[in-house]
Motif scaffolding. Sequence first.
Motif, PDB file in Angstrom:
ATOM      1  N   LYS A 294       0.871  -1.176   0.000  1.00 43.44           N
ATOM      2  CA  LYS A 294       0.000   0.000   0.000  1.00 43.44           C
ATOM      3  C   LYS A 294       0.903   1.219   0.000  1.00 43.44           C
ATOM      4  N   VAL A 295       0.775   2.073  -1.023  1.00 42.22           N
ATOM      5  CA  VAL A 295       1.596   3.276  -1.124  1.00 42.22           C
ATOM      6  C   VAL A 295       0.758   4.466  -1.565  1.00 42.22           C
ATOM      7  N   THR A 296       1.271   5.650  -1.278  1.00 38.36           N
ATOM      8  CA  THR A 296       0.655   6.912  -1.684  1.00 38.36           C
ATOM      9  C   THR A 296       1.736   7.818  -2.267  1.00 38.36           C
ATOM     10  N   GLN A 297       1.318   8.953  -2.811  1.00 35.22           N
ATOM     11  CA  GLN A 297       2.215  10.019  -3.256  1.00 35.22           C
ATOM     12  C   GLN A 297       3.142   9.627  -4.407  1.00 35.22           C
ATOM     13  N   LEU A 298       2.701   8.702  -5.260  1.00 38.93           N
ATOM     14  CA  LEU A 298       3.483   8.335  -6.438  1.00 38.93           C
ATOM     15  C   LEU A 298       2.814   8.894  -7.682  1.00 38.93           C
ATOM     16  N   THR A 299       3.554   8.970  -8.770  1.00 42.81           N
ATOM     17  CA  THR A 299       2.966   9.438 -10.018  1.00 42.81           C
ATOM     18  C   THR A 299       2.056   8.356 -10.582  1.00 42.81           C
ATOM     19  N   PRO A 300       0.915   8.745 -11.143  1.00 41.70           N
ATOM     20  CA  PRO A 300      -0.010   7.759 -11.706  1.00 41.70           C
ATOM     21  C   PRO A 300       0.639   6.945 -12.827  1.00 41.70           C
ATOM     22  N   GLY A 301       0.183   5.722 -12.965  1.00 40.82           N
ATOM     23  CA  GLY A 301       0.679   4.844 -14.018  1.00 40.82           C
ATOM     24  C   GLY A 301       1.334   3.596 -13.441  1.00 40.82           C
ATOM     25  N   GLU A 302       2.036   2.872 -14.305  1.00 44.78           N
ATOM     26  CA  GLU A 302       2.685   1.637 -13.881  1.00 44.78           C
ATOM     27  C   GLU A 302       4.130   1.894 -13.483  1.00 44.78           C
ATOM     28  N   HIS A 303       4.546   1.183 -12.438  1.00 45.21           N
ATOM     29  CA  HIS A 303       5.906   1.299 -11.913  1.00 45.21           C
ATOM     30  C   HIS A 303       6.477  -0.094 -11.693  1.00 45.21           C
TER      31      HIS A 303
ATOM     32  N   GLY B  50      22.924  -9.620   5.138  1.00 44.93           N
ATOM     33  CA  GLY B  50      22.811  -8.341   4.433  1.00 44.93           C
ATOM     34  C   GLY B  50      21.381  -7.927   4.168  1.00 44.93           C
ATOM     35  N   GLY B  51      20.450  -8.864   4.272  1.00 49.76           N
ATOM     36  CA  GLY B  51      19.032  -8.551   4.131  1.00 49.76           C
ATOM     37  C   GLY B  51      18.614  -8.212   2.719  1.00 49.76           C
ATOM     38  N   THR B  52      17.365  -7.785   2.588  1.00 56.21           N
ATOM     39  CA  THR B  52      16.787  -7.417   1.298  1.00 56.21           C
ATOM     40  C   THR B  52      15.901  -6.182   1.466  1.00 56.21           C
ATOM     41  N   SER B  53      15.503  -5.620   0.353  1.00 49.08           N
ATOM     42  CA  SER B  53      14.614  -4.457   0.383  1.00 49.08           C
ATOM     43  C   SER B  53      13.631  -4.548  -0.781  1.00 49.08           C
ATOM     44  N   LEU B  54      12.603  -3.749  -0.694  1.00 51.83           N
ATOM     45  CA  LEU B  54      11.588  -3.647  -1.742  1.00 51.83           C
ATOM     46  C   LEU B  54      11.750  -2.274  -2.378  1.00 51.83           C
ATOM     47  N   VAL B  55      11.937  -2.232  -3.694  1.00 52.12           N
ATOM     48  CA  VAL B  55      12.208  -0.970  -4.388  1.00 52.12           C
ATOM     49  C   VAL B  55      11.149  -0.723  -5.458  1.00 52.12           C
ATOM     50  N   ILE B  56      10.661   0.516  -5.513  1.00 52.04           N
ATOM     51  CA  ILE B  56       9.725   0.949  -6.550  1.00 52.04           C
ATOM     52  C   ILE B  56      10.491   1.865  -7.504  1.00 52.04           C
ATOM     53  N   HIS B  57      10.296   1.637  -8.805  1.00 53.33           N
ATOM     54  CA  HIS B  57      11.012   2.389  -9.839  1.00 53.33           C
ATOM     55  C   HIS B  57      10.099   3.435 -10.487  1.00 53.33           C
TER      56      HIS B  57
ATOM     57  N   ASP C  42       9.363  -3.513 -18.322  1.00 50.97           N
ATOM     58  CA  ASP C  42       8.936  -4.208 -19.545  1.00 50.97           C
ATOM     59  C   ASP C  42       8.876  -5.729 -19.346  1.00 50.97           C
ATOM     60  N   LEU C  43       9.258  -6.207 -18.176  1.00 50.28           N
ATOM     61  CA  LEU C  43       9.174  -7.609 -17.762  1.00 50.28           C
ATOM     62  C   LEU C  43      10.024  -8.554 -18.599  1.00 50.28           C
ATOM     63  N   MET C  44      11.087  -7.997 -19.272  1.00 54.71           N
ATOM     64  CA  MET C  44      11.957  -8.898 -20.028  1.00 54.71           C
ATOM     65  C   MET C  44      13.390  -8.426 -20.188  1.00 54.71           C
ATOM     66  N   SER C  45      13.668  -7.145 -20.171  1.00 54.30           N
ATOM     67  CA  SER C  45      15.026  -6.667 -20.442  1.00 54.30           C
ATOM     68  C   SER C  45      15.924  -6.799 -19.220  1.00 54.30           C
ATOM     69  N   ASP C  46      17.098  -7.399 -19.429  1.00 56.86           N
ATOM     70  CA  ASP C  46      18.100  -7.482 -18.365  1.00 56.86           C
ATOM     71  C   ASP C  46      18.766  -6.125 -18.213  1.00 56.86           C
ATOM     72  N   PRO C  47      19.152  -5.672 -17.036  1.00 54.86           N
ATOM     73  CA  PRO C  47      18.981  -6.387 -15.780  1.00 54.86           C
ATOM     74  C   PRO C  47      17.735  -5.983 -14.990  1.00 54.86           C
ATOM     75  N   SER C  48      17.047  -4.891 -15.399  1.00 56.36           N
ATOM     76  CA  SER C  48      15.938  -4.418 -14.562  1.00 56.36           C
ATOM     77  C   SER C  48      14.695  -3.994 -15.327  1.00 56.36           C
ATOM     78  N   GLY C  49      14.540  -4.441 -16.550  1.00 61.06           N
ATOM     79  CA  GLY C  49      13.317  -4.174 -17.290  1.00 61.06           C
ATOM     80  C   GLY C  49      13.118  -2.743 -17.734  1.00 61.06           C
ATOM     81  N   ASN C  50      14.219  -1.975 -17.841  1.00 56.68           N
ATOM     82  CA  ASN C  50      14.135  -0.564 -18.254  1.00 56.68           C
ATOM     83  C   ASN C  50      13.163   0.224 -17.389  1.00 56.68           C
ATOM     84  N   SER C  51      13.143  -0.083 -16.103  1.00 56.31           N
ATOM     85  CA  SER C  51      12.159   0.545 -15.207  1.00 56.31           C
ATOM     86  C   SER C  51      12.611   1.858 -14.592  1.00 56.31           C
ATOM     87  N   GLY C  52      13.778   2.335 -14.958  1.00 52.32           N
ATOM     88  CA  GLY C  52      14.186   3.668 -14.561  1.00 52.32           C
ATOM     89  C   GLY C  52      14.701   3.803 -13.140  1.00 52.32           C
TER      90      GLY C  52
END
Length: 175
Positions: free
Chosen positions: A57-66, A143-150, A155-165
């Motif tokens: 659950k998040v707020t204050q992001l730009t509309p659209g897909e991330h 070292g743990g892990t984190s959840l990151v929003i781009h 694009d769900l296919m391009s290495d290494p991160s799907g061109n998600s910015g």
Amino acid sequence: MRFRLFVVIAGLLGFAALQVAAAASKSAHADIVSAKGTQIGTAKITATSKGVKIEVKVTQLTPGEHGIHIHTVGKCEAPAFTTAGGHFNPTSAHHGVHNTQDPHPHLGDLMNLVVDKKGNAKATFLANGVTLGDGPNSLFHDGGTSLVIHAKEDDLMSDPSGNSGDRIACGVIEK
């Protein structure tokens, strides 16, 4: 007789402690912060038979897909969140469910997060093969892990991160 009672009580207390420890390892959470360092959301993570369920659950992001991914380091230093490392990929797979190269996807790859016109999003993801227990696929490895929003859609296919910015929000995954 008292000794038997003591042994039974000690055994029950030990069993109860194991149950509490097991329950604790079946869930996790993350407080998601923006590049400005303010909390903009949360993630609740629970173990399933196939992996982990992540409710965001998040707020204050730009509309659209991330793009949204599990990253390999449990560190979220704003504003760029590069301290979170790359995608969680203990199986050395290729990025994205639509990648034509095997194996794929990364264990940390998730579907896109859809943000509404008001800047809010609520979504549930399943990360197959990921655990909250021990082992190489655990979110609680050294070292743990984190959840990151781009910033952009994955694009769900391009290495290494799907061109998600750029990384625009991050939350350390904690017990």
